[in-house]
Design a protein around this motif. Structure first.
Motif, PDB file in Angstrom:
ATOM      1  N   SER A  67      66.238  65.632  72.095  1.00 43.38           N
ATOM      2  CA  SER A  67      67.415  65.305  72.916  1.00 43.38           C
ATOM      3  C   SER A  67      68.327  64.295  72.238  1.00 43.38           C
ATOM      4  O   SER A  67      69.534  64.275  72.491  1.00 43.38           O
ATOM      5  CB  SER A  67      66.970  64.757  74.281  1.00 43.38           C
ATOM      6  OG  SER A  67      66.250  65.741  74.990  1.00 43.38           O
ATOM      7  N   ARG A  83      70.110  68.734  67.291  1.00 44.30           N
ATOM      8  CA  ARG A  83      70.481  69.305  68.592  1.00 44.30           C
ATOM      9  C   ARG A  83      71.995  69.265  68.781  1.00 44.30           C
ATOM     10  O   ARG A  83      72.609  70.246  69.222  1.00 44.30           O
ATOM     11  CB  ARG A  83      69.796  68.545  69.715  1.00 44.30           C
ATOM     12  CG  ARG A  83      70.172  69.037  71.118  1.00 44.30           C
ATOM     13  CD  ARG A  83      69.455  68.208  72.181  1.00 44.30           C
ATOM     14  NE  ARG A  83      69.784  68.678  73.517  1.00 44.30           N
ATOM     15  CZ  ARG A  83      70.809  68.253  74.240  1.00 44.30           C
ATOM     16  NH1 ARG A  83      71.647  67.349  73.721  1.00 44.30           N
ATOM     17  NH2 ARG A  83      71.018  68.732  75.453  1.00 44.30           N
ATOM     18  N   TYR A 127      61.616  66.474  82.047  1.00 41.74           N
ATOM     19  CA  TYR A 127      62.947  67.053  81.981  1.00 41.74           C
ATOM     20  C   TYR A 127      63.102  68.105  83.070  1.00 41.74           C
ATOM     21  O   TYR A 127      62.132  68.523  83.709  1.00 41.74           O
ATOM     22  CB  TYR A 127      63.179  67.702  80.623  1.00 41.74           C
ATOM     23  CG  TYR A 127      62.118  68.736  80.272  1.00 41.74           C
ATOM     24  CD1 TYR A 127      62.147  70.017  80.821  1.00 41.74           C
ATOM     25  CD2 TYR A 127      61.074  68.422  79.416  1.00 41.74           C
ATOM     26  CE1 TYR A 127      61.174  70.958  80.533  1.00 41.74           C
ATOM     27  CE2 TYR A 127      60.092  69.355  79.120  1.00 41.74           C
ATOM     28  CZ  TYR A 127      60.151  70.615  79.682  1.00 41.74           C
ATOM     29  OH  TYR A 127      59.186  71.536  79.399  1.00 41.74           O
ATOM     30  N   HIS A 146      60.437  66.295  73.338  1.00 44.05           N
ATOM     31  CA  HIS A 146      61.688  66.474  74.080  1.00 44.05           C
ATOM     32  C   HIS A 146      62.636  65.296  73.855  1.00 44.05           C
ATOM     33  O   HIS A 146      63.838  65.492  73.640  1.00 44.05           O
ATOM     34  CB  HIS A 146      61.397  66.624  75.569  1.00 44.05           C
ATOM     35  CG  HIS A 146      62.628  66.578  76.431  1.00 44.05           C
ATOM     36  ND1 HIS A 146      63.534  67.610  76.472  1.00 44.05           N
ATOM     37  CD2 HIS A 146      63.110  65.605  77.260  1.00 44.05           C
ATOM     38  CE1 HIS A 146      64.526  67.283  77.295  1.00 44.05           C
ATOM     39  NE2 HIS A 146      64.289  66.081  77.778  1.00 44.05           N
TER      40      HIS A 146
END
Length: 347
Positions: free
Chosen positions: A208, A213, A329, A204
């Motif tokens: 991120s 992304r 998250y 993650h």
């Protein structure tokens, strides 16, 4: 004085003979490499002869001088990527004797050349409208999931224990690694690879902070990327439901999602099968290992696009373990609503 001069001349003659033997042997090996049967050539180097010559043309002008020809240096590098071994034997009775230190110099010269020549062109997130449509059609026709264009997952690459900051490279599976983020499409082509993070970083966190992304969030609107529960649910990232009830719409969604997301697992297995160096610990520093992985990914895409075959018996069938770590998250509310709408349409 005359005796000393005669000895010096004799020694120089010996060195000249040794050098000429090396050159002749290398020339024979070079010829032998390109005269191998097609199937054996692909097994040794993972690319076909036309691709080999195409790569050689792109990087040959930048080769450093060596008694080994550029073709043989490229062959030795490709063979290492394919097997993880620096020992190259072009036929059963004709090994090419390259010392470990010599090969290390070759590898550290050729890999950056290949990375610079191949990666930017071969690995790209940019998709044409036709490619987006092909992806959408594939995921919808096979799994009834709409508007999916890519899948993302993490890949742990074993490395030598680093001299500095070794603790951050020690992952939760108890070995030293790089955690590489890989994004692929329906055709198992790699759209993005990020090898800049140590093994202790979470999937993650890497996603991120990735350029992939950022690019996908801006440029592929109203479409989805499939990810497992190691990632946060977002309005363009679809993850499975946690703790779905038996025979519920949530469970049905999870089943379709898992089947569709297996594309990225098959991509990783095919990548590691084609380039066996990724199945073992790479005994180099983390930065150079990242260069090696980048080149493997570029070559993987080139092989996919040129339809270079690989023996089915060599393909790994490893399953990615389900994420069971601590969640760091919060899922996005809009993403949750979109996922619910998709789940309710599945039959």
């Amino acid at each position: 004085m005359t005796f000393t001069f005669a000895i010096a001349c004799l020694e120089a003659k010996k060195q000249q003979i040794v050098h000429q033997r090396r050159v002749n042997k290398t020339s024979r090996a070079n010829t032998c490499v390109l005269s191998l049967p097609d199937a054996r050539f692909i097994k040794l180097f993972r690319v076909d002869k036309e691709t080999f010559k195409w790569i050689l043309r792109k990087i040959q002008p930048d080769f450093t001088l060596s008694y080994l020809t550029p073709a043989l240096q490229l062959a030795a590098t490709l063979h290492f990527l394919a097997t993880g071994s620096y020992k190259l034997s072009v036929s059963k009775n004709r090994p090419v004797n390259i010392g470990r230190s010599t090969f290390s110099r070759i590898l550290h010269n050729v890999i950056p050349l290949m990375e610079a020549a191949l990666c930017q062109e071969a690995i790209t997130l940019q998709m044409t409208q036709q490619q987006i449509k092909q992806s959408r059609d594939y995921f919808y026709e096979n799994y009834q999931l709409p508007r999916v264009v890519a899948c993302v997952d993490g890949l742990q690459i074993r490395i030598l224990k680093p001299v500095r900051d070794e603790t951050i490279y020690f992952n939760d599976k108890d070995y030293y690694s790089i955690n590489a983020m890989l994004v692929c499409n329906y055709n198992m082509e790699i759209l993005a690879i990020d090898c800049t993070h140590p093994g202790s970083c979470s999937d993650h966190y890497i996603w991120s902070n990735s350029q992939a992304r950022e690019y996908l969030s801006r440029n592929v609107k109203c479409h989805y990327v499939l990810a497992d529960t190691a990632y946060a649910l977002e309005n363009y990232v679809l993850t499975p439901y946690k703790n779905a009830d038996q025979d519920s719409v949530e469970q049905r969604f999870n089943e379709r999602h898992a089947a569709a997301r297996s594309v990225v697992e098959r991509t990783i297995n095919l990548l590691k099968s084609r380039f066996g160096c990724m199945q073992r610990a790479l005994m180099y520093d983390a930065r150079f290992v990242a260069n090696v992985v980048n080149v493997c990914c570029a070559l993987h895409n080139i092989c996919r696009r040129r339809r270079t075959p690989i023996d089915e018996r060599e393909i790994l069938h490893e399953e990615t373990a389900e994420f069971d770590g601590e969640v760091e998250y919060e899922d996005d509310d809009t993403g949750a609503l979109l996922r619910d709408e998709i789940a309710c349409t599945l039959r």
